[in-house]
Design a protein around this motif. Structure first.
Motif, PDB file in Angstrom:
ATOM      1  N   SER A 397       0.795  -1.233   0.000  1.00 16.11           N
ATOM      2  CA  SER A 397       0.000   0.000   0.000  1.00 16.11           C
ATOM      3  C   SER A 397       0.826   1.282   0.000  1.00 16.11           C
ATOM      4  CB  SER A 397      -0.931   0.016   1.227  1.00 16.11           C
ATOM      5  OG  SER A 397      -0.174   0.091   2.435  1.00 16.11           O
ATOM      6  N   LEU A 398       2.109   1.207   0.307  1.00 10.95           N
ATOM      7  CA  LEU A 398       2.931   2.409   0.356  1.00 10.95           C
ATOM      8  C   LEU A 398       3.484   2.741  -1.025  1.00 10.95           C
ATOM      9  CD1 LEU A 398       4.848   1.930   3.743  1.00 10.95           C
ATOM     10  CD2 LEU A 398       2.652   3.043   3.297  1.00 10.95           C
ATOM     11  N   PRO A 399       3.884   3.995  -1.254  1.00 13.87           N
ATOM     12  CA  PRO A 399       4.328   4.408  -2.597  1.00 13.87           C
ATOM     13  C   PRO A 399       5.772   4.051  -2.902  1.00 13.87           C
ATOM     14  CG  PRO A 399       4.339   6.305  -1.137  1.00 13.87           C
ATOM     15  CD  PRO A 399       3.761   5.165  -0.340  1.00 13.87           C
ATOM     16  N   VAL A 400       6.351   3.118  -2.140  1.00 16.57           N
ATOM     17  CA  VAL A 400       7.725   2.680  -2.364  1.00 16.57           C
ATOM     18  C   VAL A 400       7.731   1.193  -2.656  1.00 16.57           C
ATOM     19  CG1 VAL A 400       8.843   4.488  -1.015  1.00 16.57           C
ATOM     20  CG2 VAL A 400       7.995   2.439   0.151  1.00 16.57           C
ATOM     21  N   GLY A 401       8.820   0.712  -3.232  1.00 17.53           N
ATOM     22  CA  GLY A 401       8.888  -0.697  -3.576  1.00 17.53           C
ATOM     23  C   GLY A 401      10.312  -1.142  -3.861  1.00 17.53           C
ATOM     24  N   LEU A 402      11.126  -1.198  -2.812  1.00 18.57           N
ATOM     25  CA  LEU A 402      12.510  -1.632  -3.009  1.00 18.57           C
ATOM     26  C   LEU A 402      12.616  -3.146  -2.824  1.00 18.57           C
ATOM     27  CD1 LEU A 402      15.238  -0.516  -3.767  1.00 18.57           C
ATOM     28  CD2 LEU A 402      15.721  -0.145  -1.334  1.00 18.57           C
ATOM     29  N   GLY A 403      12.371  -3.636  -1.611  1.00 20.17           N
ATOM     30  CA  GLY A 403      12.439  -5.071  -1.377  1.00 20.17           C
ATOM     31  C   GLY A 403      11.297  -5.552  -0.507  1.00 20.17           C
ATOM     32  N   GLY A 404      11.188  -6.863  -0.366  1.00 19.78           N
ATOM     33  CA  GLY A 404      10.174  -7.475   0.485  1.00 19.78           C
ATOM     34  C   GLY A 404      10.512  -8.938   0.690  1.00 19.78           C
ATOM     35  N   SER A 405       9.890  -9.560   1.690  1.00 18.68           N
ATOM     36  CA  SER A 405      10.215 -10.957   1.974  1.00 18.68           C
ATOM     37  C   SER A 405       9.014 -11.703   2.525  1.00 18.68           C
ATOM     38  CB  SER A 405      11.385 -11.055   2.955  1.00 18.68           C
ATOM     39  OG  SER A 405      11.101 -10.370   4.172  1.00 18.68           O
ATOM     40  N   ILE A 406       9.046 -13.040   2.304  1.00 22.43           N
ATOM     41  CA  ILE A 406       8.052 -13.962   2.842  1.00 22.43           C
ATOM     42  C   ILE A 406       8.806 -15.024   3.640  1.00 22.43           C
ATOM     43  CG2 ILE A 406       6.230 -15.623   2.321  1.00 22.43           C
ATOM     44  CD1 ILE A 406       5.419 -12.853   1.477  1.00 22.43           C
TER      45      ILE A 406
END
Length: 468
Positions: A397-406
């Motif tokens: 939902s935030l306007p950023v998108g560098l990394g993420g993990s599961i």
């Protein structure tokens, strides 16, 4: 104390004015940063432009050898560089600190040195031959941040010169000295003007990004400054690679083992004291194991020694500067006053320097500044969830998108969910791990373009199609 100097056209260039660079652990002066003038910036760009005429025509094999020579001279001086880096940045020598950063610098330099961009044959038949060539762009301007100053400088410099460009680099005024010293060393093995370094406050960086002699800007730093760099590129249509801030989400599924993942979660969030663009900055944990994950993180955090980076026993050091220290303090205090539960940390450490403890904050949610804003420091919000589809939406939902993990014991399911995260790089059961053969960059407001590997090297070229 001897003042440092600019490096222009292979020579030390003195400046009339300097600024003190402080050790964030002690407040002591580490060295004096030269303050470049606009005229000296012009000289650096002119030197790089002259060098480009020759360097861009240098044989590919020679540029490869030169990049390996850069790695060799850095390796021969890595302990000196690591100590200087620790003194100005604050990170410890040990653990994932300055020696680790020097190791990363060498790994990326050597890997990139061996990359090639051969001519691609798109067609070769009786109707004609079509070739796709990759050619260097020109003078590349580089602005680097204070969190990983030496390694990120190498990420900017090495692919640029490997592709045949020349460089004018401007490091952060918080951590310029180790970069100046590295450029001094590599100028011993490169032709004059191929890599130049100027230093100063933010105004000289703005002048660099607007300079008509710069063909491409590579910038790593905040979103707001990245927007300014992008705006300054408009007049000359500079090419851009921007690696900007993020607010990386990690999602722990109900089948994860809290004991097994605690160490990975901790270092995903707190590598470099949380001062990493692609660190884990929002942790979402399923309601069924929420308390267990919190308990394991608190237990692991209690094993980490925080202290002066020059103390070999230290695993984490201080926050690098006062502005960032104050921001972390404010975000934690805002969470506390709004009902966030401080599991550990949460107040300035009683010692000189910008020391802030590892801070874990439970019972927070969207709408808390600590969740919505990038903290870039040693404070992690832990958010409870119950529905996986809803939490994916919230993570995105935030306007950023560098990394993420599961995080899950079901690898296939985790991989599928990782592809639903809106970010440039996604991990399964790890966070923040990068490698030189894997392209890395952000989407949305986290940046433009990628770094690393062949895809990153292409960003330092322009394509030319040749038909015959």
């Amino acid at each position: 104390m001897n003042p440092y100097a600019l490096l222009i056209d292979g020579k030390r260039v003195e400046t009339a004015s300097h600024a003190e660079v402080k050790n964030p652990s002690t407040g002591d002066t580490v060295g004096l940063m030269p303050l470049a003038t606009p005229e000296q910036l012009d000289l650096a760009v002119e030197a790089a432009a002259r060098a480009f005429k020759t360097w861009s025509r240098t044989a590919d094999a020679e540029r490869k050898r030169a990049c390996h020579a850069v790695a060799d001279i850095i390796a021969a001086n890595q302990e000196e560089l690591a100590l200087l880096l620790t003194r100005e940045q604050g990170k410890p020598l040990n653990g994932l600190g300055s020696r680790f950063e020097m190791g990363g610098t060498l790994a990326w330099t050597r890997y990139t040195a061996d990359l090639t961009l051969p001519v691609e044959i798109l067609q070769d038949n009786n109707e004609g031959r079509v070739e796709l060539h990759r050619k260097p762009i020109g003078v590349v301007g580089s602005i680097t941040p204070w969190n990983w100053p030496v390694m990120i400088a190498s990420w900017h410099i090495i692919p640029a010169i490997r592709a045949g460009n020349t460089v004018v680099l401007k490091p952060s005024p918080q951590t310029p000295l180790s970069t100046i010293r590295m450029v001094e060393l590599i100028n011993q093995v490169l032709p004059p003007g191929v890599v130049n370094v100027i230093t100063g406050e933010n105004s000289i960086g703005a002048a660099l990004s607007a300079h008509p002699g710069i063909a491409k800007m590579t910038f790593t730093g905040s979103i707001e400054t990245g927007k300014k760099v992008m705006a300054s590129a408009v007049a000359t249509l500079k090419r851009l690679t921007l690696e900007l801030g993020g607010n990386d989400a990690g999602i722990v599924l109900p089948d994860a083992d809290p004991k097994q993942i605690a160490q990975g979660l901790f270092w995903g969030a707190f590598i470099n004291n949380g001062q990493t663009c692609s660190a884990l900055k929002r942790l979402y944990v399923h309601d069924s194991i929420y308390d267990a994950v919190c308990e394991e993180l608190v237990a692991y955090a209690g094993t980490i020694a925080i202290g002066d980076g020059q103390d070999e026993a230290s695993i984490l050091g201080p926050i690098q500067n006062e502005m960032q220290f104050n921001k972390v303090s404010e975000l934690v205090e805002d969470a506390r006053t709004r009902g966030g539960r401080i599991l550990t940390g949460g107040a300035r450490m009683e010692r000189p320097g910008y020391f802030y403890p590892i801070t874990l904050v439970a019972d927070v949610d969207h709408g808390f500044r600590l969740v919505d804003e990038e903290q870039f420091g040693p404070a992690l919000p832990i958010i409870r969830y119950s529905d996986i589809d809803e939490v994916i939406d919230r993570a995105n939902s935030l306007p950023v998108g560098l990394g993420g993990s599961i995080w899950s014991s079901n690898i296939e399911k985790a991989r599928e969910l990782a592809t639903r995260l809106e970010c440039g790089i996604a991990w399964v059961n790890k966070h923040g791990a990068i490698q030189p053969n894997a392209p890395h960059g952000g989407i949305k407001q986290s940046g433009i373009g990628v770094q690393f590997g062949v895809e990153g090297l292409k960003e330092l070229t322009v394509a030319q199609t040749v038909l015959s």
